[in-house]
Write a protein that holds these residues in place. Structure first.
Motif, PDB file in Angstrom:
ATOM      1  N   ILE A 137       0.827  -1.204   0.000  1.00 45.47           N
ATOM      2  CA  ILE A 137       0.000   0.000   0.000  1.00 45.47           C
ATOM      3  C   ILE A 137       0.864   1.257   0.000  1.00 45.47           C
ATOM      4  CG2 ILE A 137      -2.011  -1.103   1.063  1.00 45.47           C
ATOM      5  CD1 ILE A 137      -1.120   0.241   3.732  1.00 45.47           C
ATOM      6  N   ASP A 138       2.019   1.159  -0.635  1.00 45.96           N
ATOM      7  CA  ASP A 138       2.941   2.291  -0.656  1.00 45.96           C
ATOM      8  C   ASP A 138       2.658   3.276  -1.795  1.00 45.96           C
ATOM      9  OD1 ASP A 138       3.725   0.562  -2.632  1.00 45.96           O
ATOM     10  OD2 ASP A 138       5.818   0.457  -2.018  1.00 45.96           O
ATOM     11  N   GLY A 139       1.568   3.096  -2.531  1.00 47.66           N
ATOM     12  CA  GLY A 139       1.216   3.992  -3.625  1.00 47.66           C
ATOM     13  C   GLY A 139       0.485   5.248  -3.177  1.00 47.66           C
ATOM     14  N   PHE A 140       0.230   5.368  -1.897  1.00 53.27           N
ATOM     15  CA  PHE A 140      -0.410   6.558  -1.329  1.00 53.27           C
ATOM     16  C   PHE A 140       0.191   6.817   0.042  1.00 53.27           C
ATOM     17  CE2 PHE A 140      -3.080   2.894  -0.363  1.00 53.27           C
ATOM     18  CZ  PHE A 140      -3.361   3.034   0.984  1.00 53.27           C
ATOM     19  N   PRO A 141       0.095   8.064   0.545  1.00 50.69           N
ATOM     20  CA  PRO A 141       0.702   8.386   1.843  1.00 50.69           C
ATOM     21  C   PRO A 141       0.067   7.615   2.997  1.00 50.69           C
ATOM     22  CG  PRO A 141       0.103  10.388   0.649  1.00 50.69           C
ATOM     23  CD  PRO A 141      -0.499   9.241  -0.095  1.00 50.69           C
ATOM     24  N   ASN A 142       0.891   7.159   3.898  1.00 49.77           N
ATOM     25  CA  ASN A 142       0.452   6.531   5.141  1.00 49.77           C
ATOM     26  C   ASN A 142       1.127   7.257   6.285  1.00 49.77           C
ATOM     27  OD1 ASN A 142      -1.211   3.895   4.721  1.00 49.77           O
ATOM     28  ND2 ASN A 142       0.285   3.952   3.058  1.00 49.77           N
ATOM     29  N   LEU A 143       0.314   7.744   7.197  1.00 53.80           N
ATOM     30  CA  LEU A 143       0.820   8.512   8.325  1.00 53.80           C
ATOM     31  C   LEU A 143       1.025   7.623   9.535  1.00 53.80           C
ATOM     32  CD1 LEU A 143      -1.553  11.617   8.054  1.00 53.80           C
ATOM     33  CD2 LEU A 143       0.609  11.181   6.867  1.00 53.80           C
ATOM     34  N   SER A 144       2.061   7.915  10.301  1.00 56.71           N
ATOM     35  CA  SER A 144       2.323   7.237  11.561  1.00 56.71           C
ATOM     36  C   SER A 144       1.694   8.084  12.671  1.00 56.71           C
ATOM     37  CB  SER A 144       3.832   7.114  11.788  1.00 56.71           C
ATOM     38  OG  SER A 144       4.080   6.611  13.079  1.00 56.71           O
ATOM     39  N   ASP A 145       0.611   7.603  13.219  1.00 52.38           N
ATOM     40  CA  ASP A 145      -0.097   8.348  14.264  1.00 52.38           C
ATOM     41  C   ASP A 145      -0.010   7.592  15.589  1.00 52.38           C
ATOM     42  OD1 ASP A 145      -1.623  10.436  15.326  1.00 52.38           O
ATOM     43  OD2 ASP A 145      -3.523   9.479  14.809  1.00 52.38           O
ATOM     44  N   GLU A 146       1.225   7.318  16.021  1.00 52.64           N
ATOM     45  CA  GLU A 146       1.441   6.588  17.272  1.00 52.64           C
ATOM     46  C   GLU A 146       0.740   7.231  18.460  1.00 52.64           C
ATOM     47  OE1 GLU A 146       5.372   4.819  18.169  1.00 52.64           O
ATOM     48  OE2 GLU A 146       5.917   5.554  16.167  1.00 52.64           O
ATOM     49  N   PRO A 147       0.771   8.571  18.604  1.00 52.61           N
ATOM     50  CA  PRO A 147       0.083   9.165  19.756  1.00 52.61           C
ATOM     51  C   PRO A 147      -1.438   9.209  19.601  1.00 52.61           C
ATOM     52  CG  PRO A 147       1.167  10.887  18.470  1.00 52.61           C
ATOM     53  CD  PRO A 147       1.564   9.555  17.874  1.00 52.61           C
ATOM     54  N   GLY A 148      -1.959   8.925  18.416  1.00 51.68           N
ATOM     55  CA  GLY A 148      -3.407   8.902  18.213  1.00 51.68           C
ATOM     56  C   GLY A 148      -4.043  10.271  18.028  1.00 51.68           C
ATOM     57  N   THR A 149      -3.265  11.271  17.695  1.00 44.95           N
ATOM     58  CA  THR A 149      -3.774  12.638  17.566  1.00 44.95           C
ATOM     59  C   THR A 149      -4.836  12.755  16.476  1.00 44.95           C
ATOM     60  OG1 THR A 149      -1.626  13.447  18.283  1.00 44.95           O
ATOM     61  CG2 THR A 149      -3.080  15.044  17.235  1.00 44.95           C
ATOM     62  N   ILE A 150      -4.569  12.182  15.313  1.00 38.58           N
ATOM     63  CA  ILE A 150      -5.530  12.268  14.205  1.00 38.58           C
ATOM     64  C   ILE A 150      -6.718  11.358  14.493  1.00 38.58           C
ATOM     65  CG2 ILE A 150      -5.846  12.050  11.700  1.00 38.58           C
ATOM     66  CD1 ILE A 150      -2.761  12.505  11.482  1.00 38.58           C
ATOM     67  N   TRP A 151      -6.460  10.205  15.093  1.00 38.99           N
ATOM     68  CA  TRP A 151      -7.551   9.301  15.476  1.00 38.99           C
ATOM     69  C   TRP A 151      -8.515  10.043  16.417  1.00 38.99           C
ATOM     70  CZ3 TRP A 151      -7.606   3.506  15.475  1.00 38.99           C
ATOM     71  CH2 TRP A 151      -6.744   2.970  14.511  1.00 38.99           C
ATOM     72  N   LYS A 152      -7.983  10.766  17.384  1.00 38.77           N
ATOM     73  CA  LYS A 152      -8.826  11.512  18.329  1.00 38.77           C
ATOM     74  C   LYS A 152      -9.594  12.613  17.624  1.00 38.77           C
ATOM     75  CE  LYS A 152      -5.711  10.718  22.191  1.00 38.77           C
ATOM     76  NZ  LYS A 152      -4.630  11.337  22.963  1.00 38.77           N
ATOM     77  N   LYS A 153      -8.942  13.319  16.718  1.00 38.83           N
ATOM     78  CA  LYS A 153      -9.591  14.414  16.002  1.00 38.83           C
ATOM     79  C   LYS A 153     -10.848  13.914  15.290  1.00 38.83           C
ATOM     80  CE  LYS A 153      -8.884  17.874  12.376  1.00 38.83           C
ATOM     81  NZ  LYS A 153      -9.467  18.995  13.079  1.00 38.83           N
ATOM     82  N   PHE A 154     -10.765  12.737  14.682  1.00 42.82           N
ATOM     83  CA  PHE A 154     -11.899  12.183  13.948  1.00 42.82           C
ATOM     84  C   PHE A 154     -12.754  11.228  14.794  1.00 42.82           C
ATOM     85  CE2 PHE A 154      -9.268  13.804  10.567  1.00 42.82           C
ATOM     86  CZ  PHE A 154     -10.197  14.339   9.694  1.00 42.82           C
ATOM     87  N   GLU A 155     -12.448  11.148  16.088  1.00 40.48           N
ATOM     88  CA  GLU A 155     -13.179  10.305  17.046  1.00 40.48           C
ATOM     89  C   GLU A 155     -13.239   8.841  16.613  1.00 40.48           C
ATOM     90  OE1 GLU A 155     -16.971  12.137  17.881  1.00 40.48           O
ATOM     91  OE2 GLU A 155     -16.006  13.895  18.752  1.00 40.48           O
ATOM     92  N   ILE A 156     -12.121   8.344  16.120  1.00 37.08           N
ATOM     93  CA  ILE A 156     -12.042   6.952  15.689  1.00 37.08           C
ATOM     94  C   ILE A 156     -11.784   6.071  16.903  1.00 37.08           C
ATOM     95  CG2 ILE A 156     -10.789   5.296  14.241  1.00 37.08           C
ATOM     96  CD1 ILE A 156     -12.500   7.413  12.717  1.00 37.08           C
ATOM     97  N   THR A 157     -12.617   5.063  17.069  1.00 37.82           N
ATOM     98  CA  THR A 157     -12.497   4.173  18.223  1.00 37.82           C
ATOM     99  C   THR A 157     -12.148   2.744  17.833  1.00 37.82           C
ATOM    100  OG1 THR A 157     -14.867   3.714  18.186  1.00 37.82           O
ATOM    101  CG2 THR A 157     -14.112   5.520  19.614  1.00 37.82           C
TER     102      THR A 157
END
Length: 192
Positions: A137-157
Protein backbone atom coordinates in the motif's frame (compact mmCIF):
# COMPACT_ATOMS: atom_id res chain seq x y z
CA UNK A 1 -16.07 12.08 44.47
CA UNK A 2 -18.14 9.42 42.77
CA UNK A 3 -17.23 10.92 39.37
CA UNK A 4 -13.56 10.14 40.00
CA UNK A 5 -14.21 6.43 40.31
CA UNK A 6 -16.34 6.53 37.15
CA UNK A 7 -13.59 8.11 35.01
CA UNK A 8 -11.14 5.14 35.18
CA UNK A 9 -13.95 2.80 34.11
CA UNK A 10 -14.76 4.99 31.11
CA UNK A 11 -11.09 5.20 30.12
CA UNK A 12 -10.65 1.45 30.47
CA UNK A 13 -13.70 0.87 28.25
CA UNK A 14 -12.20 3.16 25.62
CA UNK A 15 -8.90 1.31 25.69
CA UNK A 16 -10.64 -2.04 25.37
CA UNK A 17 -12.54 -0.74 22.35
CA UNK A 18 -9.30 0.29 20.66
CA UNK A 19 -7.60 -3.04 21.24
CA UNK A 20 -10.20 -5.02 19.29
CA UNK A 21 -9.90 -5.44 15.54
CA UNK A 22 -13.05 -3.58 14.62
CA UNK A 23 -16.48 -5.06 14.92
CA UNK A 24 -17.55 -3.75 11.56
CA UNK A 25 -20.69 -2.30 13.09
CA UNK A 26 -20.07 1.00 14.80
CA UNK A 27 -19.82 4.13 12.72
CA UNK A 28 -18.52 7.30 14.28
CA UNK A 29 -18.70 10.99 13.53
CA UNK A 30 -15.71 13.28 13.15
CA UNK A 31 -14.78 15.46 16.08
CA UNK A 32 -14.43 19.17 16.25
CA UNK A 33 -10.64 18.96 16.40
CA UNK A 34 -10.42 20.45 19.89
CA UNK A 35 -8.57 17.41 21.25
CA UNK A 36 -5.12 18.60 20.23
CA UNK A 37 -4.76 22.36 20.24
CA UNK A 38 -1.05 22.25 19.35
CA UNK A 39 -1.76 20.29 16.19
CA UNK A 40 -4.63 22.58 15.27
CA UNK A 41 -2.63 25.72 16.00
CA UNK A 42 0.25 24.51 13.84
CA UNK A 43 -2.02 23.71 10.93
CA UNK A 44 -4.46 26.59 11.28
CA UNK A 45 -1.99 28.88 9.57
CA UNK A 46 -1.35 26.40 6.76
CA UNK A 47 -1.84 27.86 3.31
CA UNK A 48 -5.20 27.15 1.75
CA UNK A 49 -5.49 25.52 -1.62
CA UNK A 50 -6.93 27.77 -4.31
CA UNK A 51 -9.84 25.37 -4.77
CA UNK A 52 -10.43 24.44 -1.11
CA UNK A 53 -14.00 25.62 -1.05
CA UNK A 54 -15.84 28.84 -1.63
CA UNK A 55 -14.35 30.70 1.34
CA UNK A 56 -10.73 29.96 0.35
CA UNK A 57 -9.92 28.65 3.83
CA UNK A 58 -8.89 25.17 4.88
CA UNK A 59 -11.88 23.22 6.24
CA UNK A 60 -11.68 22.39 9.96
CA UNK A 61 -11.54 18.64 9.23
CA UNK A 62 -8.31 19.15 7.27
CA UNK A 63 -6.56 21.23 9.92
CA UNK A 64 -4.13 18.64 11.17
CA UNK A 65 -0.51 17.76 10.69
CA UNK A 66 1.33 14.49 10.94
CA UNK A 67 4.33 12.51 9.84
CA UNK A 68 4.44 9.81 7.18
CA UNK A 69 5.83 6.43 8.13
CA UNK A 70 8.94 7.47 6.20
CA UNK A 71 9.37 10.43 8.58
CA UNK A 72 8.25 13.18 6.17
CA UNK A 73 5.97 15.99 7.45
CA UNK A 74 2.36 15.94 6.24
CA UNK A 75 -0.18 18.77 6.34
CA UNK A 76 -3.88 17.90 6.04
CA UNK A 77 -4.43 21.26 4.32
CA UNK A 78 -2.89 19.71 1.18
CA UNK A 79 -6.05 17.59 0.86
CA UNK A 80 -8.31 20.64 0.46
CA UNK A 81 -10.32 21.02 -2.72
CA UNK A 82 -10.67 17.31 -3.54
CA UNK A 83 -12.60 14.48 -1.92
CA UNK A 84 -10.47 12.54 0.55
CA UNK A 85 -10.44 9.15 2.20
CA UNK A 86 -8.77 8.71 5.58
CA UNK A 87 -8.26 5.02 6.28
CA UNK A 88 -7.52 4.30 9.94
CA UNK A 89 -5.61 1.03 10.29
CA UNK A 90 -3.37 -0.91 12.67
CA UNK A 91 -0.51 -3.19 11.54
CA UNK A 92 -1.67 -6.24 13.49
CA UNK A 93 -5.31 -6.06 12.32
CA UNK A 94 -6.43 -8.82 9.89
CA UNK A 95 -9.40 -6.72 8.72
CA UNK A 96 -7.02 -3.88 7.85
CA UNK A 97 -4.79 -6.30 5.95
CA UNK A 98 -7.82 -7.46 3.96
CA UNK A 99 -8.72 -3.82 3.16
CA UNK A 100 -5.22 -2.97 1.89
CA UNK A 101 -5.46 -4.24 -1.71
CA UNK A 102 -8.83 -2.59 -2.39
CA UNK A 103 -7.72 0.67 -0.76
CA UNK A 104 -4.57 0.71 -2.92
CA UNK A 105 -6.67 -0.02 -6.02
CA UNK A 106 -9.04 2.86 -5.22
CA UNK A 107 -6.10 5.21 -4.55
CA UNK A 108 -4.68 4.41 -8.00
CA UNK A 109 -8.08 4.65 -9.70
CA UNK A 110 -8.83 8.11 -8.27
CA UNK A 111 -5.28 9.52 -8.39
CA UNK A 112 -5.49 13.22 -9.23
CA UNK A 113 -9.24 13.30 -8.56
CA UNK A 114 -9.36 12.33 -4.88
CA UNK A 115 -6.88 11.81 -2.05
CA UNK A 116 -6.43 8.53 -0.17
CA UNK A 117 -4.43 8.67 3.06
CA UNK A 118 -3.72 5.84 5.48
CA UNK A 119 -3.57 6.75 9.16
CA UNK A 120 -1.76 4.03 11.09
CA UNK A 121 -1.98 3.77 14.84
CA UNK A 122 -2.05 1.45 17.82
CA UNK A 123 1.51 0.22 17.24
CA UNK A 124 5.05 1.41 16.57
CA UNK A 125 6.44 2.87 13.38
CA UNK A 126 8.56 -0.18 12.47
CA UNK A 127 5.47 -2.41 12.49
CA UNK A 128 3.65 0.18 10.37
CA UNK A 129 6.47 0.16 7.80
CA UNK A 130 6.37 -3.64 7.60
CA UNK A 131 2.59 -3.56 7.10
CA UNK A 132 2.87 -1.05 4.24
CA UNK A 133 5.56 -3.13 2.57
CA UNK A 134 3.84 -6.50 2.98
CA UNK A 135 0.41 -5.26 1.85
CA UNK A 136 1.86 -3.16 -1.00
CA UNK A 137 0.00 0.00 0.00
CA UNK A 138 2.94 2.29 -0.66
CA UNK A 139 1.22 3.99 -3.62
CA UNK A 140 -0.41 6.56 -1.33
CA UNK A 141 0.70 8.39 1.84
CA UNK A 142 0.45 6.53 5.14
CA UNK A 143 0.82 8.51 8.32
CA UNK A 144 2.32 7.24 11.56
CA UNK A 145 -0.10 8.35 14.26
CA UNK A 146 1.44 6.59 17.27
CA UNK A 147 0.08 9.16 19.76
CA UNK A 148 -3.41 8.90 18.21
CA UNK A 149 -3.77 12.64 17.57
CA UNK A 150 -5.53 12.27 14.21
CA UNK A 151 -7.55 9.30 15.48
CA UNK A 152 -8.83 11.51 18.33
CA UNK A 153 -9.59 14.41 16.00
CA UNK A 154 -11.90 12.18 13.95
CA UNK A 155 -13.18 10.31 17.05
CA UNK A 156 -12.04 6.95 15.69
CA UNK A 157 -12.50 4.17 18.22
CA UNK A 158 -11.65 1.15 16.09
CA UNK A 159 -9.18 0.39 13.35
CA UNK A 160 -10.24 -0.59 9.84
CA UNK A 161 -12.44 2.52 9.72
CA UNK A 162 -12.80 4.77 6.70
CA UNK A 163 -13.70 8.46 6.82
CA UNK A 164 -14.75 9.87 3.44
CA UNK A 165 -14.78 13.65 3.04
CA UNK A 166 -16.19 15.66 0.14
CA UNK A 167 -14.17 18.41 -1.58
CA UNK A 168 -15.31 20.90 1.07
CA UNK A 169 -14.06 18.72 3.94
CA UNK A 170 -17.53 17.57 5.04
CA UNK A 171 -17.83 13.98 6.22
CA UNK A 172 -20.06 11.92 3.93
CA UNK A 173 -19.22 8.49 5.38
CA UNK A 174 -17.59 7.04 8.47
CA UNK A 175 -17.49 3.30 9.02
CA UNK A 176 -16.01 -0.08 8.23
CA UNK A 177 -16.06 -1.48 4.70
CA UNK A 178 -15.15 -5.20 4.85
CA UNK A 179 -12.33 -5.81 2.41
CA UNK A 180 -12.64 -2.17 1.34
CA UNK A 181 -15.59 -3.12 -0.87
CA UNK A 182 -17.75 -0.12 -1.73
CA UNK A 183 -15.01 2.48 -1.26
CA UNK A 184 -14.84 3.20 -4.99
CA UNK A 185 -18.62 3.75 -5.08
CA UNK A 186 -18.36 6.25 -2.23
CA UNK A 187 -15.83 8.32 -4.20
CA UNK A 188 -17.55 7.98 -7.57
CA UNK A 189 -20.36 10.33 -6.63
CA UNK A 190 -17.95 12.88 -5.17
CA UNK A 191 -15.57 13.34 -8.09
CA UNK A 192 -18.38 13.95 -10.61
Amino acid sequence: MRARSFLPAVLAAGILTLTGCGSGGGATSPGDGADDSATNAASASAPASADSGSSGTVPEALRFTGTTIEGEPFDGATLAGKPAVLWFWAPWCPKCKAQGPETAKVAAEFKGKANVIGVAGLDQQEAMKKFVSSTKIDGFPNLSDEPGTIWKKFEITEQSTYVVLDKDGKTVFTGVLPGGKGLSDKLDGLVG
